[in-house]
Design an enzyme around this catalytic site. Structure first.
Site, short mmCIF file in Angstrom:
data_model
loop_
_atom_site.label_atom_id
_atom_site.label_comp_id
_atom_site.label_asym_id
_atom_site.label_seq_id
_atom_site.Cartn_x
_atom_site.Cartn_y
_atom_site.Cartn_z
N PHE A 191 -4.18 45.65 -5.72
CA PHE A 191 -4.08 47.09 -5.98
C PHE A 191 -4.17 47.41 -7.46
O PHE A 191 -4.56 48.52 -7.84
CB PHE A 191 -2.82 47.65 -5.35
CG PHE A 191 -2.83 47.56 -3.85
CD1 PHE A 191 -3.99 47.80 -3.14
CD2 PHE A 191 -1.69 47.20 -3.14
CE1 PHE A 191 -4.02 47.71 -1.75
CE2 PHE A 191 -1.71 47.10 -1.76
CZ PHE A 191 -2.88 47.36 -1.07
N ASP A 192 -3.82 46.47 -8.34
CA ASP A 192 -4.11 46.65 -9.77
C ASP A 192 -5.61 46.77 -9.98
O ASP A 192 -6.09 47.66 -10.70
CB ASP A 192 -3.57 45.47 -10.57
CG ASP A 192 -2.15 45.68 -11.07
OD1 ASP A 192 -1.78 46.84 -11.33
OD2 ASP A 192 -1.39 44.70 -11.19
N ILE A 193 -6.36 45.85 -9.38
CA ILE A 193 -7.81 45.87 -9.54
C ILE A 193 -8.39 47.14 -8.92
O ILE A 193 -9.26 47.81 -9.50
CB ILE A 193 -8.44 44.62 -8.90
CG1 ILE A 193 -8.01 43.36 -9.66
CG2 ILE A 193 -9.96 44.74 -8.85
CD1 ILE A 193 -8.48 43.31 -11.10
N ASP A 236 2.12 45.29 -9.13
CA ASP A 236 1.28 45.22 -7.95
C ASP A 236 2.04 44.71 -6.73
O ASP A 236 1.88 45.23 -5.62
CB ASP A 236 0.08 44.30 -8.24
CG ASP A 236 -0.86 44.17 -7.08
OD1 ASP A 236 -1.82 44.95 -7.00
OD2 ASP A 236 -0.65 43.28 -6.23
#
Length: 414
Positions: free
Chosen positions: A180-182, A152
């Site tokens: 941005f992972d989420i 991320d």
């Protein structure tokens, strides 16, 4: 949205809007596990396939709970863990059998890596045409980005987000979460559900592809559009907003308070509560675009009044007049605030055994609410059950002594 491969041995009493769907989860760390936890909460049966070393986040400490990293716990409830070493021929065959029965397969291996194990999209689709396969990468599966490692923080740097975050005079800063992972996990979930809905019409699965970089550029909506459409490169403004003022923390007598005037009516109410209603009549502050252009003149005038009272007093006075504002809280106080506001932010997991609190699923459904049946599993906690089910095709249901043996004390003894 009926599942093609119900797994009663793994989930004897399925419930929720996705009940009957089987998800083969070959992902790890955050984006994929977050997506599969959301699906599991909504009723899908999720089998988490791990290498002998386990999901990396099992060791991302501190903090810990009962010896297990809270990072891992945060995104892995409502799953069953089985260790399959894809380099081992027998385990690889079991992985293939799992995919043959699955409605959804999700993975975040580096592009091309699953082809070594005959688990790439082409072969998954050939074995199980109804399966929806979701692949999460950092920078796409083609082109120069395919070979890059996927973290991320790399995407925060390369997308431009870090150039927008932090003090204007200070260094670029990352977001406080792996944003941005989420976001990619959410996009993967949306894509999976869309593909499953389309499968109801066509009878065929498809390949869902999500990258952190694409999620970043989409998620930075107004900032990326400022450049793509307007030719303007956004820049670091600290807590300020490029298109609104006030829309930032401002100092009070005892700390900062986020103060927002999203329209002219809110600004008039704000300055009235502050005791300076004449500011709304000044032409340089009359409209939002005027206030934004003249923020350096307006800010000290607002701060002068705000410094006369503590933040909590201003919060009560401004909220009473429907002026958006907020105290800046720590995470523990944020959870307490959600509780105070009636959001019931935590739930016991599992709900019917010795348990610990976890953050509630963010979606409420009136008839088929999310479930909280299984605590995040220990490594290979359900291995014997899953292997038996894959080998024999029908194992003992997960009820009674046989089914509970692998889950006894799962809430607190990981």
């Amino acid at each position: 949205m009926s599942g093609s491969s119900p797994a009663p041995e793994l989930d004897p009493a399925p419930r929720g809007p996705l009940a009957g769907l089987l998800v083969a989860d070959f992902s790890r760390i955050l984006a994929g596990p977050y997506a599969t936890m959301l699906l599991g909460d909504l009723g899908a049966t999720v089998v988490k396939v791990e290498s002998p070393a386990g999901d990396d986040t099992r060791t991302w400490m501190p903090p810990v709970h009962e010896g297990v990293a809270t990072y891992y716990l945060s995104v892995n409830r409502n799953k069953r863990s089985v260790v399959l070493d894809l380099k081992d021929e027998e385990d690889r065959r079991l992985a293939e059998r799992l995919v043959e029965r699955a409605d959804v397969m999700i993975e975040n291996f580096r592009p091309g890596q699953l082809a070594r194990y005959s688990l790439d999209w082409e072969r998954v689709h050939a074995r199980n045409p109804r399966c929806v396969m979701a692949s999460i990468t950092a920078f796409g599966s083609n082109g120069e980005g395919a070979g890059l490692p996927g973290y991320d923080l790399m995407v925060q740097a390369m997308s431009g987000l870090m150039s927008l975050t932090g003090d204007p005079e200070g260094p670029a800063m990352r977001s406080g979460i792996a944003v941005f992972d989420i976001l990619a996990g959410l996009h993967a979930t949306v894509g999976i559900l869309a593909a499953l809905a389309e499968r109801e019409r066509s009878g065929e699965g498809q390949h869902v592809e999500v990258s952190l970089m694409a999620s970043a550029l989409s998620g930075m909506a107004n900032h990326t559009t400022a450049w793509v459409v307007g030719g303007v490169v956004p820049y670091r403004m600290g807590n300020a907003h490029p298109s609104l003022f006030p829309y930032e923390p401002l100092p009070t007598a005892d700390g900062e308070l986020v103060v927002i005037a999203g329209n002219d009516r809110q600004f008039r109410a704000l300055v009235d509560v502050l005791g300076v209603p004449e500011l709304a009549e000044r032409p340089e502050f009359a409209r939002n675009e005027d206030r934004t252009a003249n923020r350096e003149i307006l800010r000290p005038l607002l701060v002068e009044r705000l410094r006369t009272r503590p933040a909590r007093e201003w919060f009560d006075l401004l909220i009473a007049r429907d002026v958006p504002c907020a105290p800046i809280l720590t995470v523990d106080d944020g959870v307490a605030m959600a509780e105070r506001l009636g959001l019931a932010p935590t739930v016991p997991v599992p709900s019917d055994q010795p348990s610990f609190p976890m953050v509630r699923h963010p979606i409420g459904l009136s008839r088929t609410p999310p479930r909280y049946d299984l605590a995040p599993p220990a490594l290979d906690q359900d291995g014997a059950l899953v292997r038996r089910w894959l080998t024999e095709g029908a194992g003992q249901p997960m009820s009674g002594a046989a089914g509970q043996a692998g889950r006894a004390g799962t809430g607190t003894d990981q």
